[in-house]
Design a protein around this motif. Structure first.
Motif, PDB file in Angstrom:
ATOM      1  N   MET A   1       1.055  -1.022   0.086  1.00  0.00           N
ATOM      2  CA  MET A   1      -0.059   0.126  -0.052  1.00  0.00           C
ATOM      3  C   MET A   1       0.827   1.239  -0.200  1.00  0.00           C
ATOM      4  O   MET A   1       1.986   1.430   0.749  1.00  0.00           O
ATOM      5  N   ASP A   2       0.592   2.306  -0.807  1.00  0.00           N
ATOM      6  CA  ASP A   2       1.277   3.477  -0.967  1.00  0.00           C
ATOM      7  C   ASP A   2       0.676   4.672  -0.214  1.00  0.00           C
ATOM      8  O   ASP A   2      -0.368   4.276   0.509  1.00  0.00           O
ATOM      9  N   GLN A   3       1.416   5.693   0.022  1.00  0.00           N
ATOM     10  CA  GLN A   3       0.991   6.832   0.858  1.00  0.00           C
ATOM     11  C   GLN A   3      -0.433   7.424  -0.031  1.00  0.00           C
ATOM     12  O   GLN A   3      -0.622   7.052  -1.050  1.00  0.00           O
ATOM     13  N   TYR A   4      -1.335   7.412   0.863  1.00  0.00           N
ATOM     14  CA  TYR A   4      -2.865   7.978   0.619  1.00  0.00           C
ATOM     15  C   TYR A   4      -3.259   8.905   1.252  1.00  0.00           C
ATOM     16  O   TYR A   4      -3.347   8.580   2.802  1.00  0.00           O
ATOM     17  N   VAL A   5      -4.075   9.901   1.100  1.00  0.00           N
ATOM     18  CA  VAL A   5      -4.803  10.722   1.877  1.00  0.00           C
ATOM     19  C   VAL A   5      -6.217  11.239   1.151  1.00  0.00           C
ATOM     20  O   VAL A   5      -5.912  11.139   0.039  1.00  0.00           O
ATOM     21  N   GLY A   6      -7.124  10.614   1.848  1.00  0.00           N
ATOM     22  CA  GLY A   6      -8.613  10.834   1.069  1.00  0.00           C
ATOM     23  C   GLY A   6      -9.720  10.035   1.700  1.00  0.00           C
ATOM     24  O   GLY A   6      -9.415   9.434   2.702  1.00  0.00           O
ATOM     25  N   PRO A   7     -10.586  10.058   0.906  1.00  0.00           N
ATOM     26  CA  PRO A   7     -11.821   9.184   1.589  1.00  0.00           C
ATOM     27  C   PRO A   7     -11.536   7.750   1.494  1.00  0.00           C
ATOM     28  O   PRO A   7     -10.927   7.419   0.611  1.00  0.00           O
ATOM     29  N   ALA A   8     -12.253   6.914   2.311  1.00  0.00           N
ATOM     30  CA  ALA A   8     -12.000   5.792   2.234  1.00  0.00           C
ATOM     31  C   ALA A   8     -13.326   4.979   2.931  1.00  0.00           C
ATOM     32  O   ALA A   8     -14.171   5.703   3.322  1.00  0.00           O
ATOM     33  N   GLN A   9     -13.296   3.538   3.045  1.00  0.00           N
ATOM     34  CA  GLN A   9     -14.675   3.073   3.966  1.00  0.00           C
ATOM     35  C   GLN A   9     -13.832   1.840   4.741  1.00  0.00           C
ATOM     36  O   GLN A   9     -13.183   1.136   4.330  1.00  0.00           O
ATOM     37  N   LEU A  10     -14.595   1.987   5.983  1.00  0.00           N
ATOM     38  CA  LEU A  10     -14.376   0.824   6.761  1.00  0.00           C
ATOM     39  C   LEU A  10     -15.515  -0.243   7.035  1.00  0.00           C
ATOM     40  O   LEU A  10     -16.739   0.441   7.120  1.00  0.00           O
ATOM     41  N   GLU A  11     -15.213  -1.815   6.837  1.00  0.00           N
ATOM     42  CA  GLU A  11     -16.305  -2.532   6.869  1.00  0.00           C
ATOM     43  C   GLU A  11     -15.849  -3.471   8.078  1.00  0.00           C
ATOM     44  O   GLU A  11     -14.675  -3.881   8.499  1.00  0.00           O
ATOM     45  N   THR A  18     -20.856 -12.225   6.198  1.00  0.00           N
ATOM     46  CA  THR A  18     -21.838 -11.080   6.560  1.00  0.00           C
ATOM     47  C   THR A  18     -21.064  -9.828   7.136  1.00  0.00           C
ATOM     48  O   THR A  18     -20.276  -9.744   8.118  1.00  0.00           O
ATOM     49  N   CYS A  19     -21.125  -8.701   6.357  1.00  0.00           N
ATOM     50  CA  CYS A  19     -20.481  -7.300   6.836  1.00  0.00           C
ATOM     51  C   CYS A  19     -21.761  -6.574   7.590  1.00  0.00           C
ATOM     52  O   CYS A  19     -22.589  -6.439   7.096  1.00  0.00           O
ATOM     53  N   LEU A  20     -21.277  -6.568   8.903  1.00  0.00           N
ATOM     54  CA  LEU A  20     -22.453  -6.049   9.647  1.00  0.00           C
ATOM     55  C   LEU A  20     -22.398  -4.499   9.611  1.00  0.00           C
ATOM     56  O   LEU A  20     -23.576  -3.992   9.951  1.00  0.00           O
ATOM     57  N   ALA A  21     -21.542  -3.793   9.433  1.00  0.00           N
ATOM     58  CA  ALA A  21     -21.556  -2.478   9.145  1.00  0.00           C
ATOM     59  C   ALA A  21     -20.301  -1.732   8.404  1.00  0.00           C
ATOM     60  O   ALA A  21     -19.311  -2.290   8.186  1.00  0.00           O
ATOM     61  N   THR A  22     -20.693  -0.660   7.756  1.00  0.00           N
ATOM     62  CA  THR A  22     -19.771   0.076   6.950  1.00  0.00           C
ATOM     63  C   THR A  22     -19.713   1.511   7.513  1.00  0.00           C
ATOM     64  O   THR A  22     -20.892   1.840   7.492  1.00  0.00           O
ATOM     65  N   PHE A  23     -18.679   2.119   7.271  1.00  0.00           N
ATOM     66  CA  PHE A  23     -18.268   3.586   8.029  1.00  0.00           C
ATOM     67  C   PHE A  23     -17.786   4.430   6.773  1.00  0.00           C
ATOM     68  O   PHE A  23     -16.500   4.008   6.485  1.00  0.00           O
ATOM     69  N   ASP A  24     -17.980   5.489   6.427  1.00  0.00           N
ATOM     70  CA  ASP A  24     -17.209   6.482   5.532  1.00  0.00           C
ATOM     71  C   ASP A  24     -16.254   7.023   6.477  1.00  0.00           C
ATOM     72  O   ASP A  24     -16.756   7.460   7.627  1.00  0.00           O
ATOM     73  N   VAL A  25     -14.886   6.927   5.996  1.00  0.00           N
ATOM     74  CA  VAL A  25     -13.821   7.691   6.780  1.00  0.00           C
ATOM     75  C   VAL A  25     -13.118   8.642   5.872  1.00  0.00           C
ATOM     76  O   VAL A  25     -12.906   8.459   4.634  1.00  0.00           O
ATOM     77  N   THR A  26     -12.031   9.579   6.325  1.00  0.00           N
ATOM     78  CA  THR A  26     -10.952  10.177   5.703  1.00  0.00           C
ATOM     79  C   THR A  26      -9.899   9.482   6.558  1.00  0.00           C
ATOM     80  O   THR A  26      -9.882   9.238   7.719  1.00  0.00           O
ATOM     81  N   VAL A  27      -8.858   9.188   5.546  1.00  0.00           N
ATOM     82  CA  VAL A  27      -7.581   8.636   6.179  1.00  0.00           C
ATOM     83  C   VAL A  27      -6.461   9.313   5.599  1.00  0.00           C
ATOM     84  O   VAL A  27      -6.420   9.775   4.488  1.00  0.00           O
ATOM     85  N   ALA A  28      -5.309   8.993   6.397  1.00  0.00           N
ATOM     86  CA  ALA A  28      -3.996   9.767   5.780  1.00  0.00           C
ATOM     87  C   ALA A  28      -3.096   8.518   6.186  1.00  0.00           C
ATOM     88  O   ALA A  28      -2.654   7.974   7.180  1.00  0.00           O
ATOM     89  N   LEU A  29      -2.625   7.778   5.153  1.00  0.00           N
ATOM     90  CA  LEU A  29      -1.822   6.497   5.359  1.00  0.00           C
ATOM     91  C   LEU A  29      -0.337   6.766   4.629  1.00  0.00           C
ATOM     92  O   LEU A  29      -0.115   7.283   3.694  1.00  0.00           O
ATOM     93  N   ASP A  30       0.601   6.069   5.432  1.00  0.00           N
ATOM     94  CA  ASP A  30       1.966   6.115   4.941  1.00  0.00           C
ATOM     95  C   ASP A  30       2.520   5.082   5.544  1.00  0.00           C
ATOM     96  O   ASP A  30       3.512   5.032   6.442  1.00  0.00           O
ATOM     97  N   PRO A  31       2.397   4.016   5.038  1.00  0.00           N
ATOM     98  CA  PRO A  31       2.971   2.662   5.440  1.00  0.00           C
ATOM     99  C   PRO A  31       4.485   2.414   5.596  1.00  0.00           C
ATOM    100  O   PRO A  31       4.860   1.820   6.518  1.00  0.00           O
ATOM    101  N   ALA A  32       5.086   3.196   4.730  1.00  0.00           N
ATOM    102  CA  ALA A  32       6.470   3.037   4.725  1.00  0.00           C
ATOM    103  C   ALA A  32       7.195   3.686   5.774  1.00  0.00           C
ATOM    104  O   ALA A  32       8.252   3.318   6.469  1.00  0.00           O
TER     105      ALA A  32
END
Length: 109
Positions: A1-11, A18-32
């Motif tokens: 996974m590369d750097q990413y800033v923006g919208p995403a979804q959590l399940e 069975t996916c019980l719930a989904t949530f809209d989120v904003t994230v800032a990711l930098d795995p490196a």
């Protein structure tokens, strides 16, 4: 996974089918740049108090979510909610794909 800033979804999956719930989120990711396995931060976008309560309950029950980035990879992650229950840190999940969860529901009178 590369750097990413923006919208995403959590399940939150109760079981493999069975996916019980989904949530809209904003994230800032930098795995490196991960320190102590933390790969980013995020904020859940909630429309109502009931959604906030459900999100907090699921985080308490099992903080492992599937993070879905638009047109990008999916990753199983662990959330560490902040005290406001909307902001969180994100870490890699490296455990088994299926986990046993025990919950007790108490009906209100």
């Amino acid at each position: 996974m590369d750097q990413y800033v923006g919208p995403a979804q959590l399940e939150w999956w109760a079981n493999p089918s069975t996916c019980l719930a989904t949530f809209d989120v904003t994230v800032a990711l930098d795995p490196a740049a991960a320190e102590h396995a933390t790969i980013g931060t995020g904020r859940v976008l909630l429309d109502a108090d009931a959604e906030a309560e459900a999100f907090a309950w699921l985080c308490d029950l099992d903080p492992v979510f599937l993070l879905c980035i638009p047109d990008g990879p999916e990753a199983t992650v662990i959330l560490q909610p902040a005290s406001d229950q909307q902001n969180f840190t994100i870490s890699h999940y490296e455990g088994p794909p299926e986990r046993e969860i025990t919950a007790t529901c108490t009906p209100t009178p």
